[in-house]
Enzyme design. Structure first.
Site, PDB file in Angstrom:
ATOM      1  N   LYS A 197       0.841  -1.190   0.000  1.00  0.00           N
ATOM      2  CA  LYS A 197       0.000   0.000   0.000  1.00  0.00           C
ATOM      3  C   LYS A 197       0.881   1.246   0.000  1.00  0.00           C
ATOM      4  CE  LYS A 197      -1.777   2.635   3.196  1.00  0.00           C
ATOM      5  NZ  LYS A 197      -1.713   3.977   2.592  1.00  0.00           N
ATOM      6  N   GLU A 271      10.278   0.661  10.153  1.00  0.00           N
ATOM      7  CA  GLU A 271      11.308   1.668   9.910  1.00  0.00           C
ATOM      8  C   GLU A 271      10.636   2.989  10.216  1.00  0.00           C
ATOM      9  OE1 GLU A 271      13.332   4.298   9.039  1.00  0.00           O
ATOM     10  OE2 GLU A 271      13.126   3.980   6.887  1.00  0.00           O
ATOM     11  N   CYS A 305      13.495  10.468   7.153  1.00  0.00           N
ATOM     12  CA  CYS A 305      13.531   9.987   8.529  1.00  0.00           C
ATOM     13  C   CYS A 305      14.923  10.057   9.126  1.00  0.00           C
ATOM     14  CB  CYS A 305      12.988   8.568   8.601  1.00  0.00           C
ATOM     15  SG  CYS A 305      13.701   7.503   7.357  1.00  0.00           S
ATOM     16  N   GLU A 402      10.392  14.913  15.979  1.00  0.00           N
ATOM     17  CA  GLU A 402      10.653  14.871  14.540  1.00  0.00           C
ATOM     18  C   GLU A 402       9.711  15.840  13.817  1.00  0.00           C
ATOM     19  OE1 GLU A 402       9.645  11.244  12.377  1.00  0.00           O
ATOM     20  OE2 GLU A 402      11.512  11.448  11.260  1.00  0.00           O
TER      21      GLU A 402
END
Lengths: 492, 297
Positions: A197, A271, A305, A402
Site C-alpha cells: 500500500k 522503519e 527519517c 521529529e
C-alpha cells in the site's frame, strides 16, 4: 605579513543573476485520469466503489484519481497473494524467480525519466533528486536483490532459510518509488508474495511500478498494489492472511501497528522516525561540513527519517559554521520541483506544511532564534523556506521531536563526551553524522552513537548493499544489504 | 542438601545453618523492598526456604543497575567477555553436587538433575566460544557504488528484561542469559517460580565469576504480578518471554509497543535440546549498525 583586523563583509545575494528556468519536460509522461487497484495481475475497479484525487503539491492541481481500497479489496489482494504464493511463486525454481526481479530492474531503468518526472509531480521533490537518486536507487535495489534469489542458503549461516509467506507492506510519501523497491525487492527474492500500500499523497509511481510488473510478466498475484489511506493500511495489517508486516512511517503509527500485531504471531519490521545528530568538530573541513549539513537537513525538503535535524557544533567554530550556513541558505533555489536548478521543492502536502508551521511557532515560542532564507516562494502550492534555529536547548520540542521538514536546530558543545550524551539523549536512534579530520575520533563517535546508520564526513548516502534501520524507537529490523534479506526469511 | 535440612527435634545432631535466599541486584543480594515472601516447599511438603516475592520497585531498581552497568560491559573486549562466560561454566561445574542436590529438592529425579547441570555447563561453554565470533559471522563489508568504505556490524540492544523458562530451572535460565550477555547486553531476569532456589544459587556462581555487578540481575516472584512491569518499562530495550500462556504473550507484545521494544517469545519446553543453542539467539538481541566512511585523497 601585517596583521589587520578581520572583518567579515556580509555577502550580498540580492541583485545577483538568477538562473534561467530549466524545466524538465512532462510531455512524454503518460498518466491515466483514473487508476484502479492492481490485484492478481490486473487493474480492477475497487469493490469499495471509491476513488480519491492525488494532487501536485507544487501547484495544488489534480493529477489523477486513484482507488480507495476497502476491507473487501484488501481481502481480495491478500487472497490473490496467498494463491500466488502457494501455487506459483513459492514453488518456482529460485533462479527463475531471480530473473523476473532482474526484468523489473531493467524496465525501471528504461522508464527512469518518466518515473522521475511523475515522482516529482506527485510528491514535490526536486527533479534533480528523483532523477539522480530515487529512481536509479530503486532500480538498483531490484537488481541487487534479484541476485540473492538463488543464493539464500548463503544468507543465513548454519540455518536453512525458508520464505515467510504473504507480506503486507505499507510505505510513506517521502520516497514513494524507492520505498516500494526497498519493500518489494527483498520480499520477492526471498520467495514471498506481496500486498503493497503506497501513501495516499504519492500513489502514482507505485501504480506505474504495477504497470512495469505487468510488463515484466510476473505471475498474477505475486505483487498486488492497493491504494488508500490509513484505514486501508489498518485492514492490511489486521488481515489474518498476512504473515509479515513491513512498515515505514512515523513512530506514532509504528507503535499502533506493533500493538495491533501483539499476540497474532505475525512477523514485522518497522522503519520509523528519527532525529539525527549531525556533529561537527572544530578540526573538520568546515566548508565541506557545511555542504554536508545542508544536504543532511534540506535533502528532499527535510522529509527524510534520517535527516540530520539536530546540528551540534563545537563551540570554537560555532560562529563560523552558523555564518556559513546562513550564507549557504541564501543560495538555495526553492521552487518548481521540475526545474533542474531547484534545490528545495514543495512540501508534500498541506497537512505536512501545517505540521511544520506548528513547529516553527513552537520553536519561536520556546525562545529559539529563527532564521529563514530571504528567498521568495510561489504563491500556489505548499512551501517552506529553509529554516535554522539557534538558541535552542536539549529540552526544546524542536530538538526532541521529529518535524519532517526543512528545519534545523543548532546547538553547541565543548567535549566529545558531552556531545555523545546529548546526541543519544533522545528516544530515536536511526542515524547520525560526524565531521572531523581525525580518524580515531571518527570511530570513537560512530561507535558511541546509538543509531543504525552513521555517516562520517558525509551524509544521506544510500546504497542497495548497505543495511538501513533504527535502534530504539526508530524501528525494528534492517532494509538493504544482506541484513535486509533476513526479515523476509525464517530459519529452520 | 545438608545445610538446608531442618534438624529433627530432639536429635543430637548439630543444628543446621539454613541459607537465606534473596534477590540478586547490582552485584548484591538484597531482600525485596516489599518485605513479601512465600514459603517454598519440597515435594514432600517440607519447607525449604522463604523466597522473596519481588515487586515492581525491585524490578525498577534492577533496571537502573542494569542500565548503569551496560556501557562498560559492552565495552569489554570480546575476549574478556568470553573468558568470563567460560569462568561461569567453571564455577557451575565446580558446584555441581550442590546444584544436583538442590534440583532434586525441587522435585527433579537424580538423573534428570545431573543432566540439567551438565547441559547448563556445556551451554555456557558454547556461548563463551561465540563471544568473539558472532560479530565476524554476522557482519558485512558492503560494496557500495560510491567512494565509501561501508560496513555493518552487530551491537548490543541494551537492557533486556526476561521471564525465564518455568519448566527448566537451570538450563532454561542459562539458555536465555548467556546469549544476551555474551552479546554485551545486560539483563533483569524473573526466575522460574517452580525452581527459584537454583536461580538464586546460580547468582552466587555469577557473583564469583568476575561478572561485573548489574550485568545479570535475578528476581524471584510471580509472573502474574511482574509480566506487565517487566514489559512496560520505558528504559528496557527488549523483552524475552519464555512460555506459552496466550494472555502473557499478548501483554508482552502489546507493552513492547510503548517504546518499540523488541519482544521475543520462546515457547519450547525442551530447553535441553541442542536446537535451543544458536548464534541466532545472540543475534535476536543485537542491532546492526552501518558506518559510511569516505575514501579519498
Amino acid at each position: 605579513m601585517k596583521k589587520t583586523k578581520k572583518s567579515v563583509t556580509p555577502l550580498n545575494f540580492t541583485g545577483g543573476w538568477d538562473y534561467a528556468p530549466a524545466p524538465e519536460s512532462k510531455d512524454h509522461v503518460q498518466l491515466k485520469d483514473r487508476y484502479d487497484l492492481f490485484i492478481n495481475g490486473a487493474f480492477v475497479k475497487p469493490l469499495s466503489g471509491k476513488w480519491f484525487d492525488t494532487i501536485n503539491p507544487a501547484t495544488e492541481k489534480r493529477i489523477a484519481a486513484v482507488a480507495e481500497a476497502g476491507e473487501k479489496d484488501v481481502n481480495s489482494a491478500v487472497t490473490s497473494a496467498r494463491k500466488a504464493y502457494d501455487g506459483v511463486w513459492g514453488k518456482m525454481p529460485a533462479k527463475e524467480r531471480g530473473k523476473y526481479i532482474y526484468r523489473i530492474a531493467r524496465i525501471m531503468q528504461e522508464r527512469a525519466r518518466e518515473l522521475s518526472v511523475i515522482e516529482s509531480m506527485d510528491g514535490g521533490k526536486p527533479i534533480r533528486e528523483s532523477r539522480d537518486i530515487d529512481v536509479p536507487l530503486a532500480a538498483a535495489h531490484f537488481f541487487y536483490y534479484a541476485g540473492w534469489a538463488d543464493k539464500l542458503a548463503y544468507a543465513l549461516p548454519g540455518a536453512t532459510p525458508r520464505s515467510v509467506g504473504v507480506t503486507g507492506q505499507i510505505i510513506p510519501w517521502n520516497f514513494p518509488l524507492l520505498m516500494a523497491a526497498w519493500k518489494i525487492a527483498p520480499a520477492l527474492a526471498a520467495g514471498n508474495t506481496v500486498v503493497l500500500k503506497p501513501a495516499e499523497t504519492t500513489p502514482l509511481t507505485a501504480l506505474k511500478l504495477a504497470e512495469i510488473i505487468q510488463e515484466a510478466d510476473l505471475p498474477p498475484g505475486v505483487v498486488n498494489i492497493i491504494t488508500g489511506a490509513g484505514t486501508t493500511g489498518a485492514a492490511l495489517v489486521n488481515h489474518p492472511g498476512v504473515n509479515k508486516v513491513a512498515f515505514t512511517g512515523s513512530t506514532d503509527v509504528g507503535k499502533i501497528i506493533q500493538k495491533a500485531l501483539a499476540g497474532t504471531g505475525k512477523r514485522y519490521t518497522l522503519e520509523l522516525g528519527g532525529k539525527a545528530a549531525n556533529i561537527i568538530f572544530e578540526d573538520a573541513a568546515i566548508d565541506q561540513a557545511v555542504e554536508g549539513i545542508i544536504n543532511g537537513i534540506f535533502f528532499n525538503q527535510g522529509h527524510v527519517c534520517c535527516a540530520g535535524s539536530r546540528l551540534f557544533v563545537q563551540e570554537s567554530v560555532m560562529k563560523t559554521v552558523v555564518r556559513k550556513l546562513k550564507d549557504r541558505l541564501e543560495t538555495l533555489v526553492v521552487g518548481d520541483p521540475l526545474d533542474k536548478n531547484t534545490d528545495i521543492g514543495a512540501i508534500n502536502s498541506r497537512m505536512q506544511l501545517e505540521k511544520i508551521k506548528k513547529y516553527l511557532k513552537i520553536g519561536v515560542n520556546e525562545g529559539g532564534e529563527m532564521y529563514q532564507a530571504a528567498c521568495s516562494v510561489p504563491s500556489k502550492g505548499f512551501w517552506c523556506k529553509p529554516t535554522l534555529f539557534t538558541n535552542v536547548s536539549q529540552s526544546s520540542r524542536i530538538v526532541q521531536e521529529e518535524i519532517f521538514g526543512p528545519v534545523l536546530a543548532i546547538q553547541s558543545f565543548r567535549t566529545l563526551e558531552e556531545v555523545i550524551e546529548k546526541a543519544n539523549n533522545i528516544p530515536y536512534g536511526l542515524s547520525g553524522g560526524v565531521w572531523t579530520d581525525k580518524g580515531s575520533r571518527i570511530f570513537k563517535v560512530t561507535g558511541e552513537l546509538r543509531a543504525g546508520v552513521v555517516w562520517a564526513n558525509t551524509y544521506n548516502k544510500f546504497d542497495p548493499t548497505s543495511p538501513f534501520g533504527g535502534y530504539k524507537e526508530s524501528g525494528v529490523g534492517r532494509e538493504g544489504g544482506l541484513h535486509g534479506l533476513m526479515p523476509y526469511l525464517q530459519h529452520v | 542438601m545438608e545445610t538446608s535440612k531442618k534438624n529433627k527435634a530432639g536429635s543430637a545432631a548439630r543444628i543446621g545453618v539454613l541459607k537465606t535466599y534473596k534477590l540478586y541486584v547490582d552485584g548484591k543480594f538484597p531482600r525485596t523492598e516489599s518485605g513479601r515472601y512465600f514459603i517454598f516447599k519440597d515435594t514432600k511438603g517440607t519447607a525449604l526456604a522463604n523466597i522473596c516475592v519481588a515487586s515492581r520497585k525491585d524490578f525498577r531498581d534492577a533496571v537502573v543497575a542494569a542500565r548503569k552497568a551496560q556501557p562498560s560491559w559492552a565495552a569489554r573486549s570480546a575476549y574478556n567477555k568470553g573468558q568470563i562466560l567460560y569462568r561461569i561454566a567453571e564455577m557451575l561445574e565446580d558446584r555441581r553436587p550442590q546444584f544436583v542436590a538442590e534440583l532434586q529438592q525441587q522435585g527433579l529425579a537424580a538423573k534428570a538433575a545431573e543432566e540439567e547441570v551438565s547441559v547448563a555447563v556445556d551451554r555456557l561453554v558454547y556461548y563463551a566460544g561465540w563471544s568473539d565470533k558472532y560479530q565476524q559471522v554476522f557482519s558485512a563489508v558492503n560494496p557500495v557504488e560510491s567512494s565509501h568504505f561501508n560496513f555493518s556490524l552487530p551491537e548490543p540492544t541494551g537492557v533486556v528484561s526476561m521471564i525465564a523458562p518455568e519448566e527448566s530451572g537451570l538450563v532454561g535460565l542459562v539458555s536465555v542469559i548467556a546469549p544476551a550477555i555474551v552479546g554485551g547486553n545486560v539483563v533483569v531476569v524473573l526466575a522460574s517460580e517452580q525452581y527459584p532456589l537454583t536461580a538464586i544459587t546460580f547468582s552466587e556462581v555469577l557473583h564469583t565469576s568476575d561478572l561485573p555487578g548489574g550485568v545479570v540481575n535475578i528476581l524471584t516472584g510471580t509472573r502474574k504480578e511482574l509480566v506487565g512491569h517487566f514489559t512496560n518499562h520505558m528504559d528496557v530495550n527488549a523483552t524475552v518471554y519464555c512460555g506459552s500462556e496466550a494472555g502473557h504473550i499478548k501483554t508482552v507484545e502489546e507493552n513492547s509497543a510503548l517504546n518499540v521494544k523488541r519482544p521475543f517469545v520462546y515457547t519450547t519446553d525442551n530447553w535441553k535440546s541442542e536446537e535451543m543453542q544458536s548464534p541466532y539467539r545472540i543475534m535476536d538481541l543485537q542491532e546492526i549498525k552501518t558506518t559510511w566512511h569516505p575514501i579519498g585523497k
